[in-house]
Design a protein around this motif. Sequence first.
Motif, PDB file in Angstrom:
ATOM      1  N   ILE A 112       0.792  -1.286   0.145  1.00  0.00           N
ATOM      2  CA  ILE A 112      -0.039  -0.180  -0.137  1.00  0.00           C
ATOM      3  C   ILE A 112       0.944   1.223   0.006  1.00  0.00           C
ATOM      4  N   VAL A 113       1.807   1.207   0.796  1.00  0.00           N
ATOM      5  CA  VAL A 113       2.812   2.337   1.067  1.00  0.00           C
ATOM      6  C   VAL A 113       3.345   2.730  -0.358  1.00  0.00           C
ATOM      7  N   ARG A 114       3.971   1.790  -0.940  1.00  0.00           N
ATOM      8  CA  ARG A 114       4.768   1.612  -2.026  1.00  0.00           C
ATOM      9  C   ARG A 114       3.876   2.345  -3.364  1.00  0.00           C
ATOM     10  N   ASP A 115       2.363   2.151  -3.371  1.00  0.00           N
ATOM     11  CA  ASP A 115       1.576   2.116  -4.238  1.00  0.00           C
ATOM     12  C   ASP A 115       1.241   3.955  -4.134  1.00  0.00           C
ATOM     13  N   VAL A 116       1.288   4.346  -3.095  1.00  0.00           N
ATOM     14  CA  VAL A 116       1.088   5.843  -2.911  1.00  0.00           C
ATOM     15  C   VAL A 116       2.436   6.686  -3.456  1.00  0.00           C
ATOM     16  N   PRO A 117       2.131   7.575  -4.430  1.00  0.00           N
ATOM     17  CA  PRO A 117       3.241   8.240  -5.135  1.00  0.00           C
ATOM     18  C   PRO A 117       3.575   9.462  -4.226  1.00  0.00           C
ATOM     19  N   GLY A 118       4.837   9.748  -4.180  1.00  0.00           N
ATOM     20  CA  GLY A 118       5.299  10.896  -3.132  1.00  0.00           C
ATOM     21  C   GLY A 118       6.416  10.529  -2.168  1.00  0.00           C
ATOM     22  N   GLN A 119       6.542  11.226  -1.248  1.00  0.00           N
ATOM     23  CA  GLN A 119       7.418  11.006  -0.299  1.00  0.00           C
ATOM     24  C   GLN A 119       6.561  10.432   0.896  1.00  0.00           C
ATOM     25  N   VAL A 120       6.575   9.032   1.127  1.00  0.00           N
ATOM     26  CA  VAL A 120       5.397   8.464   1.829  1.00  0.00           C
ATOM     27  C   VAL A 120       6.241   7.543   2.960  1.00  0.00           C
ATOM     28  N   MET A 121       5.520   7.657   4.311  1.00  0.00           N
ATOM     29  CA  MET A 121       6.175   6.806   5.233  1.00  0.00           C
ATOM     30  C   MET A 121       4.856   6.170   5.760  1.00  0.00           C
ATOM     31  N   GLY A 122       5.049   4.899   6.143  1.00  0.00           N
ATOM     32  CA  GLY A 122       4.097   4.107   6.759  1.00  0.00           C
ATOM     33  C   GLY A 122       4.182   3.902   8.172  1.00  0.00           C
ATOM     34  N   ILE A 123       3.074   4.108   9.168  1.00  0.00           N
ATOM     35  CA  ILE A 123       3.129   3.747  10.622  1.00  0.00           C
ATOM     36  C   ILE A 123       2.201   2.643  10.812  1.00  0.00           C
ATOM     37  N   ILE A 124       2.893   1.824  11.556  1.00  0.00           N
ATOM     38  CA  ILE A 124       2.017   0.671  12.153  1.00  0.00           C
ATOM     39  C   ILE A 124       1.926   0.997  13.640  1.00  0.00           C
ATOM     40  N   VAL A 125       0.658   1.052  14.463  1.00  0.00           N
ATOM     41  CA  VAL A 125       0.634   1.000  15.905  1.00  0.00           C
ATOM     42  C   VAL A 125       0.316  -0.269  16.000  1.00  0.00           C
ATOM     43  N   THR A 126       1.126  -0.890  16.936  1.00  0.00           N
ATOM     44  CA  THR A 126       1.022  -2.444  17.211  1.00  0.00           C
ATOM     45  C   THR A 126       1.337  -2.760  18.492  1.00  0.00           C
ATOM     46  N   SER A 127       1.220  -4.088  18.625  1.00  0.00           N
ATOM     47  CA  SER A 127       1.630  -4.767  20.129  1.00  0.00           C
ATOM     48  C   SER A 127       3.286  -4.811  20.165  1.00  0.00           C
ATOM     49  N   PRO A 128       4.076  -4.978  21.269  1.00  0.00           N
ATOM     50  CA  PRO A 128       5.547  -5.163  20.950  1.00  0.00           C
ATOM     51  C   PRO A 128       6.075  -6.111  19.791  1.00  0.00           C
ATOM     52  N   VAL A 129       6.993  -5.870  19.064  1.00  0.00           N
ATOM     53  CA  VAL A 129       7.341  -6.562  17.906  1.00  0.00           C
ATOM     54  C   VAL A 129       8.675  -7.352  18.450  1.00  0.00           C
ATOM     55  N   TYR A 130       8.837  -8.474  18.404  1.00  0.00           N
ATOM     56  CA  TYR A 130      10.256  -9.105  18.863  1.00  0.00           C
ATOM     57  C   TYR A 130      10.779  -9.508  17.989  1.00  0.00           C
ATOM     58  N   GLN A 131      10.346 -10.007  16.677  1.00  0.00           N
ATOM     59  CA  GLN A 131      10.965 -10.710  15.608  1.00  0.00           C
ATOM     60  C   GLN A 131      11.966  -9.534  15.169  1.00  0.00           C
ATOM     61  N   LYS A 132      13.249 -10.181  14.829  1.00  0.00           N
ATOM     62  CA  LYS A 132      14.273  -9.502  14.198  1.00  0.00           C
ATOM     63  C   LYS A 132      13.873  -9.135  12.919  1.00  0.00           C
ATOM     64  N   ASP A 133      13.500 -10.073  11.884  1.00  0.00           N
ATOM     65  CA  ASP A 133      13.393 -10.021  10.511  1.00  0.00           C
ATOM     66  C   ASP A 133      12.283  -8.889  10.305  1.00  0.00           C
ATOM     67  N   ILE A 134      11.302  -8.945  11.212  1.00  0.00           N
ATOM     68  CA  ILE A 134      10.131  -7.894  10.960  1.00  0.00           C
ATOM     69  C   ILE A 134      10.657  -6.505  11.308  1.00  0.00           C
ATOM     70  N   LYS A 135      11.468  -6.296  12.654  1.00  0.00           N
ATOM     71  CA  LYS A 135      11.934  -4.881  12.469  1.00  0.00           C
ATOM     72  C   LYS A 135      12.879  -4.651  11.515  1.00  0.00           C
ATOM     73  N   GLU A 136      13.563  -5.524  10.917  1.00  0.00           N
ATOM     74  CA  GLU A 136      14.617  -5.109  10.023  1.00  0.00           C
ATOM     75  C   GLU A 136      14.071  -4.754   8.523  1.00  0.00           C
ATOM     76  N   MET A 137      12.762  -5.453   8.383  1.00  0.00           N
ATOM     77  CA  MET A 137      12.317  -5.183   7.102  1.00  0.00           C
ATOM     78  C   MET A 137      11.546  -3.881   7.261  1.00  0.00           C
ATOM     79  N   ALA A 138      10.822  -3.590   8.267  1.00  0.00           N
ATOM     80  CA  ALA A 138      10.292  -2.195   8.596  1.00  0.00           C
ATOM     81  C   ALA A 138      11.036  -1.263   8.319  1.00  0.00           C
ATOM     82  N   ALA A 139      12.333  -1.180   9.077  1.00  0.00           N
ATOM     83  CA  ALA A 139      13.193  -0.072   9.231  1.00  0.00           C
ATOM     84  C   ALA A 139      13.575   0.006   7.768  1.00  0.00           C
ATOM     85  N   THR A 140      14.181  -0.966   7.126  1.00  0.00           N
ATOM     86  CA  THR A 140      14.676  -0.889   5.520  1.00  0.00           C
ATOM     87  C   THR A 140      13.787  -0.339   4.792  1.00  0.00           C
TER      88      THR A 140
END
Length: 252
Positions: free
Chosen positions: A78-106
């Motif tokens: 969704i974020v990548r389909d919106v044109p322009g300078q776009v930042m995605g924000i997910i409000v969620t429970s604590p995330v402990y999986q390293k792969d999810i954190k790294e994917m989100a940050a990248t």
Amino acid sequence: MTSPSIYQQAVREIYEAIADVDTVKTLQEKYHAVIEGRTTTHEADVYWEFTDGDITYKTVIQATERTTLEELSKFLRIVRDVPGQVMGIIVTSPVYQKDIKEMAATAGILLCELAAPAAGEVWEPVVSNIRVNVDKAWVKEAKEKAGLGNEPVAVSADPRYSFIYDENGNCVTTVQRIFDQYGKQLQATAGGPQTIVHTFNDSAFLQTNHELVPFIKLDNITFDVELANMNQIHGKEMLADILDSILHYFRR
């Protein structure tokens, strides 16, 4: 009628706090938004578009009980389909999986993690107004040696999820560990809000996205830390952190 989750409530408070922002100019703010993408329309809990006078930024905010790789990949599309300078924000429970954190940050997606309310008051350190300051003289010399001129050299991810390396390229700590260090000190003393200027005893570096200058030397890291009641949701504070992260991500 089902009561909203703490994540939905937080998103609602973030949306309501947008009206009080005066450091940037809001162009659009929508709750339960329908967003026009390049290929199709998308639904999001909140859409916020604003400008700092030079650049227009777009923010897509979504609440979810638990963030999985599948949910993150779906949101990223969704974020990548919106044109322009776009930042995605997910409000969620604590995330402990390293792969999810790294994917989100990248991918330029900020995870706003909220713990479920406890029976009694729980006070935890909260970090905001993060500034990663590089050694400008070192950076200038490194760029001149690489023949880059004024070409920008950006770090590879959101600083709070970044690793810090020594001059030999060995990982020695993380930015989050630095935050935790001062947060524990504040908890131990039950002190008030503090502005921290963290300097390094030895040379410290962040990884970059540039093959000619793979590391960039740090001068210091400054940030504010304070104790917050985790049983209360602070929409204004969360929005301030979101705004700071967006501007830092696109200006780096």
